[in-house]
Every structure is written in structure tokens, then in C-alpha cells.
Scaffold this motif. Sequence first.
Motif, PDB file in Angstrom:
ATOM      1  N   SER A  45     -16.318  16.183   2.907  1.00 32.65           N
ATOM      2  CA  SER A  45     -17.494  15.191   2.816  1.00 32.65           C
ATOM      3  C   SER A  45     -18.586  15.497   4.037  1.00 32.65           C
ATOM      4  N   ILE A  46     -17.838  15.788   5.257  1.00 31.70           N
ATOM      5  CA  ILE A  46     -18.603  15.812   6.609  1.00 31.70           C
ATOM      6  C   ILE A  46     -19.652  17.111   6.354  1.00 31.70           C
ATOM      7  N   GLN A  47     -18.886  18.093   5.571  1.00 27.26           N
ATOM      8  CA  GLN A  47     -19.732  19.393   5.479  1.00 27.26           C
ATOM      9  C   GLN A  47     -20.993  19.130   4.461  1.00 27.26           C
ATOM     10  N   THR A  48     -20.652  18.248   3.417  1.00 24.89           N
ATOM     11  CA  THR A  48     -21.556  18.052   2.312  1.00 24.89           C
ATOM     12  C   THR A  48     -22.783  17.068   2.962  1.00 24.89           C
ATOM     13  N   CYS A  49     -22.532  16.225   3.750  1.00 22.34           N
ATOM     14  CA  CYS A  49     -23.305  15.453   4.540  1.00 22.34           C
ATOM     15  C   CYS A  49     -23.988  16.192   5.614  1.00 22.34           C
ATOM     16  N   GLY A  50     -23.915  17.193   6.035  1.00 24.73           N
ATOM     17  CA  GLY A  50     -24.487  18.097   6.884  1.00 24.73           C
ATOM     18  C   GLY A  50     -24.106  17.927   8.424  1.00 24.73           C
ATOM     19  N   LEU A  51     -23.087  18.497   8.927  1.00 23.34           N
ATOM     20  CA  LEU A  51     -22.646  18.169   9.992  1.00 23.34           C
ATOM     21  C   LEU A  51     -23.402  18.640  11.121  1.00 23.34           C
ATOM     22  N   LYS A  52     -24.047  19.766  11.166  1.00 21.33           N
ATOM     23  CA  LYS A  52     -25.020  20.228  12.197  1.00 21.33           C
ATOM     24  C   LYS A  52     -26.251  19.167  12.083  1.00 21.33           C
ATOM     25  N   GLU A  53     -26.448  18.540  10.934  1.00 23.46           N
ATOM     26  CA  GLU A  53     -27.794  17.889  11.047  1.00 23.46           C
ATOM     27  C   GLU A  53     -27.390  16.661  11.726  1.00 23.46           C
TER      28      GLU A  53
END
Length: 270
Positions: free
Chosen positions: A254-262
Motif C-alpha cells: 500500500s505504501i508503494q501504491t501511495c508513492g513512498l518517494k512522494e
Amino acid sequence: MRKKLILVIVMIVLLTGCQLEFMSSKDFTIRESVKLEKLRIEKTFIQENKVLIGIGDSLTQGVGDERKLGGYMGRLASHVSEFKGVKDVEIENLAKRGRRSDQLLAQIESGEVNDDLKKADMILMTIGGNDVMAIVKKDLFELKIETFEKELIEFSNRYNEILKEIRMVNPDAPLILMGLYNPFSIVTEEENEFDTILLNWNKSIQAMAEQDSKACFITVDDLFSSNANLVYHTDFFHPNSKGYELMSERMLESIQTCGLKELTNGEMDF
């Protein structure tokens, strides 16, 4: 011999002339500018220590984890330590078994956890399960959907205040907000009113998460829809080690989908 000497002199004159012409056509007092592309260094290039702060109830505390690996937080921290830009991960778990949303709000409003929240690079929270169970215990034999709907309004107001208080202290750290699951699903796999109740509560949490550009809602209800995968602790309420492992994997997805880098202003990435 004389012809050879004349030939050598002619060659020297010619070469000297070419050299003088080359030198006169170039001003060595002026340096030629060399165009270079702008060098861009990613924030993840420099590794830093990161702090994960956990707040809320027993699910963040890790109750039921027979392997004593820190529940989902400990497992997630192991994954985070492998992210680009991360040197080491420190965990501070402030969650407590049995805590309700009103108690968490009071804890945050008191300022006692401000220092911890300020230094957080990521804040993880589970809250709401005990709010629901408080109604169940109080009206065990006369449960009505209306009672849960009424309490949901109060819960949503408190939850929203919790998020506001956190953002006043730390406006930048990603907020990882866990949804609720139905522990009574192990009794019956048929859909019931309690599934509808928790669906509405999860929708409310998700809607509030979506109002924060650095928040990420995590759905976990499907992971505990039955005990077919043996994900429950012996109390048939909390996850066991396998359950927490599935939670951490879901959070990672989910964190990857949310965009961790952003979410982290480019400081962390997979």
C-alpha cells in the motif's frame, strides 16, 4: 650535401610559419567555456537514520506476536531498512492495549508524545477497534446498527482531531493509517451486519486519510475474514505472527501504491 641543408631550412621555415599562424589565430588568454549538464543528486544518495513512531492500540503494540518480532511495526522496519536513502531504522512504539480513540486524542493533546512525534520520519497508527468493542460489550444482547452509526459520527470527529493534532506537531511525516477488521468472522463466514458496520467505519477512516496528501490508508479486513490461513492468536482477536507478517506485507504494498518517494519528499524509495 648543400641541397639537403637547403631542404631542411625550407622545411623549418614552413613548419614555423604554420605554427605562428595557428598561435596567432587562437587567444590563449581566454578560456573556452565547457558546457556541463546540471548534476542532479537524488536525496536517497545520502543514507540517513529513520525513526518510525507507532501510536494507538494493541495492533500497533504487537499483542499476539508469539515470535516477539514487534508485530507489524518490527517487520515493516526490517523492510524500510532496505529502502534507498535509509541507513538504519529506530522504532518507538507508544501504542497500548485497549486504547480507544478518546484516550489517544487525550494523550496527543496533553503534549506528552510531542517530542516523539516531532522526530518521526513515519507515523503508524491503529485505532478504532476498541471503540467498536466498547459498544459490543455494553449492548451485547441488543446490538443495533443505529448505535454503531451514532458512535461512528463521534469516532470520526475524534479521529479527525487526532490527525489535526499530529499535523500541528509534525506536518511532513507520512501517516500510515490502518483500517479495521472483523474478528467475529472466524465464527461465521456468512456476511452479517457487523461486516456492514466495519465497512462504514473503514470508509470514514479512508476518507479522512485521503484529505491528507501525506497519508496512506491500509486495508486489512480481507486478511482476517476467516482463520483459514491461521492468522489469529489463541485469543481469536489479535493477529499471530503470521497475521502480523501479512499486515506488514500489505502495508508495504500500500505504501508503494501511495508513492513512498512522494510521501517522504524523495528521502526514501524502494
